[in-house]
Design an enzyme around this catalytic site. Structure first.
Site: not given
Ligand SMILES: Cc1cc2nc3c(=O)[nH]c(=O)nc-3n(C[C@H](O)[C@H](O)[C@H](O)COP(=O)(O)OP(=O)(O)OC[C@H]3O[C@@H](n4cnc5c(N)ncnc54)[C@H](O)[C@@H]3O)c2cc1C
Length: 303
Positions: A176, A226, A296
């Protein structure tokens, strides 16, 4: 728009891409979070650079947002600028086994496209509700796969505003985490290497994993996935369950009855509820098992 700073952002991205006092509950899967002073939807490298320049000149902090699926935003919101890299970073190009994808593309959308092209390798991520940018930064993973297994190159904007292309090795992916997370690079896009496969097998695998998620995860409630990282040698959900915390609640925040690794918003949870519940969970697990649970979920704003 009356605000002078808003007008500066409007000059860069256009009026309909700048919001003032925008409730972050609208932009997070937790459906929690107070207003951000400015919310700017970006669509190109030039726009990102120019927006950051304004933030610097106006002495405003900024935060890069993808889909907001791994984020808890304070009830007081964010006294700064949300740089949204999502809706206008949507290009995908598939050439043979190489997939070039912009940061705003959702993994769920990309999964559909690679399935159409009969490419295998992304199945593990097909149910993760985030963007490519967020997934690369977090090295998102599930069911034995991680982004680092399929990322060949990542294009980032570094702190000096330089566009750099980093190889998978240079990205220093870990559990992560990544170099982009450590250094605060903005991910613009990635090149993935997948493999030609059999469409029906790929579809089946995606469906199997989807069914597993529906069965095991509380997808009927808003959450950020998570809540805690997996501590070495343990599973966070099992520790929380064994500590007797299934269903434990603070206000509208609850340790999911279905999967103790998730804190869910049962309807009217505040960020303060979630944070307090997380503290209580961390305290009990530490006390009973001597294990530290590290969040996380990322926090934004004042707690
Ligand atoms: C129901 C559910 C299930 C999930 N299952 C999983 C799973 O199985 N495995 C897993 O790993 N995660 C899981 N997640 C968590 C999440 O979906 C992941 O961590 C995902 O990769 C986050 O992407 P996001 O675009 O929503 O990022 P955000 O939540 O918008 O941001 C997360 C972090 O990334 C940074 N960020 C976002 N985009 C960029 C960019 N373009 N450049 C630089 N920094 C950036 C943000 O500043 C922040 O620090 C789950 C979440 C939910 C709600």
């Amino acid at each position: 728009m009356t605000d002078r700073i808003s007008r500066r952002f409007c000059e860069i991205v256009g009026e309909n891409k700048v919001l003032e006092q925008e409730p972050m509950a609208r932009h997070t899967t937790f459906r929690i979070g107070g207003p951000a002073d400015y919310f700017v939807e970006l669509g190109s490298i030039e726009q990102i650079r120019a927006a950051i320049q304004v933030c610097r000149e106006e002495n405003l902090p900024w935060f890069v947002l993808g889909r907001g699926s791994n984020l808890l935003v304070s009830d007081k919101g964010y006294r700064g600028v949300i740089l949204s890299i999502y809706k206008d970073f949507q290009k995908t190009e598939i050439q043979g086994e190489t997939v070039t994808v912009q940061a705003g593309v959702l993994l769920t959308t990309l999964s559909g496209k690679v399935l159409d092209a009969s490419l295998t390798g992304l199945e593990f991520a097909s149910g993760i509700p985030g963007t490519i940018g967020g997934a690369v930064v977090m090295n998102a993973g599930a069911y034995g796969g991680e982004m680092k297994d399929i990322v060949r190159k990542v294009t980032v904007l570094d702190q000096d505003g330089e566009v750099r292309t980093l190889t998978c090795g240079e990205m220093q992916f870990g559990y992560r985490t990544s170099l982009a997370k450590k250094k605060g690079y903005i991910v613009l896009g990635a090149e993935l290497t997948l493999k030609q496969g059999e469409k029906e097998k790929i579809r089946e695998e995606m469906q199997t994993l989807k069914a597993k998620r529906i069965e095991k995860q509380p997808l009927e409630f808003p959450s950020a996935g998570s809540t805690f990282k997996r501590p070495e040698g343990y599973f966070a959900g099992k520790l929380i369950m064994d500590a007797g915390l299934r269903g434990a609640a603070v206000g509208g925040a609850q340790v999911s009855e279905k999967h103790c690794g998730f804190v869910v918003n049962t309807g009217n949870a505040t960020a303060a509820d979630v944070r307090e519940l997380m503290r209580q969970v961390q305290g009990k697990v530490q006390e009973q098992f001597g294990v530290h649970l590290e969040p996380e979920v990322r926090f934004l704003g004042e707690f």
